[in-house]
Motif scaffolding. Structure first.
Motif, PDB file in Angstrom:
ATOM      1  N   SER A 191      37.341  75.966 101.009  1.00 18.84           N
ATOM      2  CA  SER A 191      35.921  75.642 100.969  1.00 18.84           C
ATOM      3  C   SER A 191      35.712  74.145 100.851  1.00 18.84           C
ATOM      4  N   GLY A 192      34.670  73.650 101.462  1.00 19.38           N
ATOM      5  CA  GLY A 192      34.374  72.219 101.411  1.00 19.38           C
ATOM      6  C   GLY A 192      33.748  71.770 100.115  1.00 19.38           C
ATOM      7  N   ALA A 193      33.500  72.712  99.186  1.00 15.30           N
ATOM      8  CA  ALA A 193      32.879  72.362  97.909  1.00 15.30           C
ATOM      9  C   ALA A 193      33.882  72.321  96.769  1.00 15.30           C
ATOM     10  N   HIS A 252      38.138  67.016 104.726  1.00 16.68           N
ATOM     11  CA  HIS A 252      36.955  67.873 104.846  1.00 16.68           C
ATOM     12  C   HIS A 252      36.504  68.401 103.485  1.00 16.68           C
ATOM     13  N   PRO A 258      34.595  82.070  99.020  1.00 17.55           N
ATOM     14  CA  PRO A 258      33.145  81.841  98.913  1.00 17.55           C
ATOM     15  C   PRO A 258      32.815  80.358  99.039  1.00 17.55           C
ATOM     16  N   GLY A 259      31.707  80.058  99.666  1.00 20.15           N
ATOM     17  CA  GLY A 259      31.360  78.671  99.948  1.00 20.15           C
ATOM     18  C   GLY A 259      31.153  77.810  98.731  1.00 20.15           C
ATOM     19  N   GLY A 260      30.775  78.404  97.604  1.00 24.73           N
ATOM     20  CA  GLY A 260      30.491  77.609  96.423  1.00 24.73           C
ATOM     21  C   GLY A 260      31.621  77.533  95.423  1.00 24.73           C
ATOM     22  N   SER A 290      29.944  86.160  95.657  1.00 22.27           N
ATOM     23  CA  SER A 290      29.088  85.018  95.975  1.00 22.27           C
ATOM     24  C   SER A 290      28.960  84.026  94.829  1.00 22.27           C
ATOM     25  N   PRO A 325      38.720  84.181 103.845  1.00 23.07           N
ATOM     26  CA  PRO A 325      37.843  83.040 103.535  1.00 23.07           C
ATOM     27  C   PRO A 325      37.342  83.110 102.092  1.00 23.07           C
TER      28      PRO A 325
END
Length: 810
Positions: free
Chosen positions: A331-333, A354, A311-313, A291, A309
């Motif tokens: 990820s979009g970040a 994106h 991690p989002g951050g 995470s 996938p």
């Protein structure tokens, strides 16, 4: 009573002085900080009589081979012991028994092959042990045990193969274990027994193929684990218990797969490097537990699939040099993404829209771009924050200006290693924010004027490794331009005004080119305010120290040029190897009976040829000193006799040979001849048809006359201005820059005895800047025998081949 007190005081002083020994003759002693240095090269033993109050003892660079028990007796205050760079092979157990206050022992760069168990017994205050650069082959149980204050163990660059179970135990205050650059083969469970306080474990550059599950779990406080350059093929269980780890690097191993539980529990991990392994696919929830992950490096694996996938951050993902055919889920970040050197099959419009947060994008060596030879206009749509873009090695034939037009904050653009042949004024119209531009390793042959005008914030331009033969007037512009790379090209001519609009350039590389001379005032704009060049390299050029270098030789003798590197003459013969700055000015001569700027004749050129036939375009140059000849094709390619271009060749007489003409070869060709007195240009039109070949003369054009006048005296003549233009005169322009022709300049004699006036005129363009060619005969007025043979062969071969076929068919 008084006598008794005096006797007592004298007794105490005597006793105290007796306790502080005199300095041994082999050593140097310092009183302010009680320390002793014994660095006599012939010393082969620990000196006797070291002062008892010594806190630091150094024995360095000596013949010392062993330390025995008792050698350090009488040093109860010793805290630091330096024993590095000797020939130490053995330290007996008990040698450190008499130094209970010891905190640091450094014994690196010796010849020890073993550390015996019990070596550090009784050293309860020991904090640091450094033994780098010895010949230690193993670490036994009982060496690093029960040392509660030990913080640092450095045993890198040894020959350690095995570490016994229990070798490191009860080291609760440890911080760093440095065991890199050894031959360690495995890490068994129990080697590091709890408690372990270390936060850094350095095991890189070993032969580790196995880390048993739980072998590192004692490191509950670990921050960084380095396992680079080992032989690990799996990580199953290897990372158990490293819950506080933030940095793990396992690059350059042999890992082939990642299980879903490989990184279980690593919730604080921020950086993970798995580059240079053999991973073929990553699926499932491999990264689900990470995470806090911000940086993931998987470059140079064998990834054909990456469905797991992220991690989002996560901010940085490096996937270059894999086998991905599709862009994986991202990820979009993301801040940084590198997909370079992957066989991606497609990149559609808005591919990365994106991920608007991307500031750095690597798309070098992409199969989709390579096959198309260009980049679709909408690929970068939506990347409003993109600042760094790498598009190297994509076989692009021109700058992808339409695609770049979608980016409005680009500051670094890498287009190196492509096949760009020409630069156009529209290439960078919308890229006013670029600060670093890399065009190295392309097929550029010139740097024309006005192409880089829009790069108002440019600081660095790299044009190295291109077949550039010519840099034109005011080629470099920009008030912030600081660094220019023009090395390893075929550069023959650089205009004297090339840097007039970029006065802040302080780093210039002109090494490994074909330059024979420099215009006298080329560096004047760069030193106008007294600022000196910080870095310039002009080595490995065939500098010809003759009359064409006269004005530059004058310049390098001025204070403004004092920081310029020395320039070594490659000729003529008597000056070869001499430094130009030291060559007398009157030695810089040319064998000319009359000095003149170039004049061009193009009669005899092929006006039209059938497809597949050869064509010869003439450029007969009259000049002294001899002029360099540069041809420019209708497609913008510039060539000299040193160029190697498919299907085109410049002969030593200045002629251009088109070996086998195609329809793309039709158009207007330009011939330019340059010496230090000026330049001339002429054009020749070539038409490629399907009709029979017709031989007629071709009309030529040239630019208009130029202005300016200055008289050069001849040897034995009286100098002074002429009354007006003469028949053989040459005009030198002065527009827009300070030229060598200034009023009142001291003139210099020629060798032929005739006086040249710069009030002469010509029908060809002259600019007062030029060079002589790499081959001193390359601009001889008459075509030599070998060149005529080559012209004849190429021009008649297609026709001869046709006759032969017809004869065979009959």
């Amino acid at each position: 009573m008084f006598e008794d007190w005096r006797i007592l005081i004298l007794f105490c002083v005597a006793t105290s002085l007796a306790g502080v020994r005199a300095c041994p003759p082999e050593c140097t002693c310092f009183q302010e900080v009680p320390s002793v240095q014994c660095n006599t090269p012939t010393l082969d033993h620990v000196p006797m009589g070291i002062p008892t109050n010594t806190t630091l003892l150094q024995i360095k660079g000596t013949e010392l081979r062993e330390i025995k028990k008792g050698d350090l007796t009488g040093l109860p205050l010793l805290k630091t012991l330096y024993l590095f760079d000797n020939k130490l092979q053995t330290i007996e157990v008990g040698a450190f028994d008499d130094i209970p206050a010891i905190q640091t022992i450094e014994m690196g760069s010796n010849q020890m092959s073993d550390l015996p168990p019990g070596l550090f017994r009784g050293c309860g205050e020991l904090q640091s042990v450094v033994g780098d650069g010895n010949r230690i082959t193993r670490i036994q149980v009982g060496v690093f045990n029960d040392l509660p204050n030990l913080q640092v163990v450095r045993l890198g660059n040894n020959r350690i193969e095995t570490i016994e179970v229990g070798a490191f135990s009860n080291l609760s205050n440890s911080i760093v274990f440095s065991l890199e650059n050894n031959h360690i083969r495995e890490i068994r469970k129990g080697v590091f027994r709890a408690p372990q306080g270390a936060t850094q474990i350095q095991l890189q550059n070993n032969n580790i193929s196995v880390i048993e599950p739980g072998a590192l779990s004692a490191f509950s406080k670990i921050y960084m684990l380095l396992l680079d350059n080992n032989a690990l093929s799996t990580l199953t269980g290897a990372l158990q218990g490293l819950d506080n780890a933030e940095i793990i690097s396992i690059e350059s191993n042999q890992i082939v797969a990642l299980a879903e539980n490989t990184f279980q529990g690593l919730h604080k991990l921020r950086r993970l490097d798995l580059s240079n392994n053999q991973i073929g696919a990553i699926t499932g929830q491999v990264f689900a537990n990470l995470s806090s992950l911000n940086f993931l490096d998987l470059h140079n694996n064998k990834l054909v699939r990456m469905d797991s996938p992220l991690p989002g951050g996560i901010g940085q993902v490096l996937l270059s040099s894999n086998m991905l055919s599709e862009v994986p889920p991202l990820s979009g970040a993301l801040d940084t993404l590198d997909l370079s050197h992957n066989p991606l099959q497609s990149l559609v419009q808005g591919q990365f829209s994106h991920i608007p947060s991307i500031t750095t994008l690597g798309l070098s060596g992409i199969k989709y771009f390579i096959e198309k030879g260009t980049i679709d206009a909408g690929v970068f749509a939506g990347l409003g924050r993109l600042g760094t873009l790498n598009l190297a090695d994509n076989r692009l034939t021109r700058v992808p200006s339409e695609a770049l037009g979608k980016i409005n904050q680009l500051d670094t653009l890498n287009l190196s290693g492509n096949e760009i042949t020409t630069l156009h004024p529209s290439d960078f119209v919308n890229q006013t924010t670029i600060m670093t531009l890399n065009l190295s390793g392309n097929n550029l042959t010139s740097v024309p004027e006005n192409v880089l005008d829009k790069l108002s914030r440019i600081q660095e331009i790299n044009l190295s490794g291109n077949p550039i033969v010519y840099v034109g007037p005011r080629a470099f512009r920009g008030e912030q331009l600081f660094m220019v790379h023009l090395d390893h090209t075929k550069l023959r001519i650089i205009d004297g005004t090339a840097f007039n609009e970029s006065v802040e350039v302080k780093s210039l590389r002109l090494n490994n080119n074909y330059l024979q001379f420099l215009p006298g005032g080329i560096y004047e704009p760069l030193t106008f305010y007294g600022d000196l060049m910080e870095l310039e390299d002009m080595t490995n050029n065939p500098w010809k120290c003759d009359c064409q270098m006269y004005e530059y030789a004058q310049y390098v003798r001025t204070p403004a040029a004092s920081a310029l590197t020395t320039l070594e003459c490659a000729g003529p013969g008597n000056l070869t190897g001499q430094i130009l700055r030291h060559v007398p000015l009157d030695a810089l001569k040319c064998d000319c009976s009359h000095f003149s700027s170039p004049k061009i004749e193009t009669e005899g050129s092929s006006p039209s040829v059938p497809i597949g036939h050869g064509a010869v375009l003439k450029c007969k140059v009259t000049a002294c000193p001899e002029a360099a000849v540069i041809w420019t094709t209708p497609t913008g390619v510039s060539l000299t006799s040193d160029s190697q271009h498919p299907g085109l060749s410049v002969l030593s007489d200045g002629s251009l040979v088109v070996v086998s003409a195609s329809s793309e070869d039709s158009g207007t060709y330009s011939c330019m001849a340059v010496n230090y007195l000026g330049k001339a240009t002429a054009t020749v039109n070539l038409r490629v048809t399907n009709e029979p070949q017709v031989t007629t003369d071709v009309a030529t054009t040239s630019t208009g006359p130029t202005e300016g006048s200055t008289t050069r005296p001849t040897e034995g003549s009286t100098t002074g201005p002429t009354e007006g233009p003469t028949e053989e005169s040459t005009t030198i322009p002065t527009e827009g820059r300070t030229t060598r022709l200034t009023e009142g300049r001291t003139t210099r004699p020629t060798e032929g005895g005739t006086t040249e006036s710069d009030e002469e005129s010509t029908t060809k363009t002259t600019t007062g800047i030029g060079t002589s060619p790499y081959d001193s005969q390359s601009t001889a007025p008459d075509t030599n025998t070998s060149d005529r043979a080559k012209v004849s062969m190429w021009a008649t071969f297609p026709l001869m081949f046709t006759y032969a076929v017809m004869f065979f068919l009959m």
